[in-house]
Scaffold this motif. Structure first.
Motif, PDB file in Angstrom:
ATOM      1  N   GLU A   1       4.754   6.244  -1.586  1.00 29.76           N
ATOM      2  CA  GLU A   1       5.492   6.469  -0.346  1.00 29.76           C
ATOM      3  C   GLU A   1       6.457   5.086   0.054  1.00 29.76           C
ATOM      4  O   GLU A   1       7.108   4.979   1.189  1.00 29.76           O
ATOM      5  CB  GLU A   1       4.572   6.779   1.050  1.00 29.76           C
TER       6      GLU A   1
ATOM      7  N   MET B   1       0.807  -1.184  -0.051  1.00 26.33           N
ATOM      8  CA  MET B   1       0.189   0.258  -0.151  1.00 26.33           C
ATOM      9  C   MET B   1       0.974   1.344   0.014  1.00 26.33           C
ATOM     10  O   MET B   1       0.246   2.123  -0.615  1.00 26.33           O
ATOM     11  CB  MET B   1      -0.966   0.092   1.329  1.00 26.33           C
ATOM     12  N   PRO B   2       1.764   1.128   0.871  1.00 35.34           N
ATOM     13  CA  PRO B   2       2.753   2.511   0.718  1.00 35.34           C
ATOM     14  C   PRO B   2       3.091   2.687  -0.927  1.00 35.34           C
ATOM     15  O   PRO B   2       3.423   3.789  -1.147  1.00 35.34           O
ATOM     16  CB  PRO B   2       3.921   2.435   1.644  1.00 35.34           C
TER      17      PRO B   2
ATOM     18  N   PHE C   1       1.750   2.112  -3.588  1.00 27.73           N
ATOM     19  CA  PHE C   1       0.604   2.400  -4.454  1.00 27.73           C
ATOM     20  C   PHE C   1       0.685   3.920  -4.155  1.00 27.73           C
ATOM     21  O   PHE C   1       0.149   4.717  -4.925  1.00 27.73           O
ATOM     22  CB  PHE C   1      -0.533   1.824  -3.920  1.00 27.73           C
ATOM     23  N   ARG C   2       0.915   4.350  -2.905  1.00 22.50           N
ATOM     24  CA  ARG C   2       0.912   5.915  -2.658  1.00 22.50           C
ATOM     25  C   ARG C   2       1.980   6.666  -2.953  1.00 22.50           C
ATOM     26  O   ARG C   2       2.100   7.884  -2.575  1.00 22.50           O
ATOM     27  CB  ARG C   2       0.323   6.075  -1.140  1.00 22.50           C
TER      28      ARG C   2
END
Length: 207
Positions: free
Chosen positions: A46, A40-41, A43-44
């Protein structure tokens, strides 16, 4: 020579790539919440460290993708129409030819950004030949779902399998290595590296 690679394919600690009851509002089924938290990081924008490197490796030198019908969408059996155009909107993230294995062929679907989905009723060997030609000298990425990856592994067609083991237990669903008793004779574990998220990254290659 072009290789067939699997990247960022995530399974639970007890070996499940999906839970039970896949559907539109639960594409990976029930009981696998948090399966993909490790990415998920990224995807952002980050992401850092081992997790982010594993996320981005699947974009490198890939000229075509193969996936199963279940990865393309939740529709089962005959297509009622051609309104389902994938999970990714009108500009999917592939930007090349994508070959969808299905028992119910339909016309090819051209999307924005250079992605074209081709729906084939074919053997793993035949679809890999089509994808390799379309890749134009680059590698081919093999996506999900579980049954599709298992089918290519059972025929020894996968050159590099990059797995992520998430720190969760599912108890039910589809196990990636179900029925692959001969796998150790053709493959070996090349590396096993923990990521910052608690997931473990495993590279399996052909012997």
């Amino acid at each position: 020579m072009a290789r067939l690679r699997v990247h960022a394919f995530t399974i639970t600690l007890d070996g499940f790539g999906t839970g039970a009851g896949q559907r539109v509002d639960a594409p990976f089924g029930d009981g696998v919440e948090g399966l993909h938290d490790w990415m998920m990081p990224s995807f952002r924008g980050e992401g850092t460290g081992v997790d982010d490197a594993a996320f981005r490796a699947g974009e490198q030198d890939i000229g075509a993708t193969i996936m199963g019908r279940n990865m393309f969408g939740p529709v089962r059996g005959d297509w009622p129409d051609e309104s389902w155009r994938g999970w990714w909107g009108e500009d999917p993230p592939y930007h090349h030819d994508v070959f969808v294995l299905t028992h119910h062929a339909r016309p090819s679907l051209s999307m924005d950004g250079g992605t074209t989905f081709h729906f084939l009723e074919a053997t793993p060997t035949d679809v890999l030949a089509r994808a390799t030609e379309a890749a134009g000298g680059k590698d081919v990425r093999l996506g999900g779902g579980v049954a599709t990856v298992r089918a290519f592994l059972s025929e020894g067609l996968v050159d590099e399998l990059n797995l992520v083991i998430a720190p969760i237990l599912a108890g039910a669903g589809e196990r990636l290595f179900e029925g692959l008793d001969a796998l150790p004779t053709g493959y070996r574990v090349a590396s096993l590296v923990p990521g910052g998220s608690g997931a473990v990254h495993v590279q399996v290659v052909r012997r």
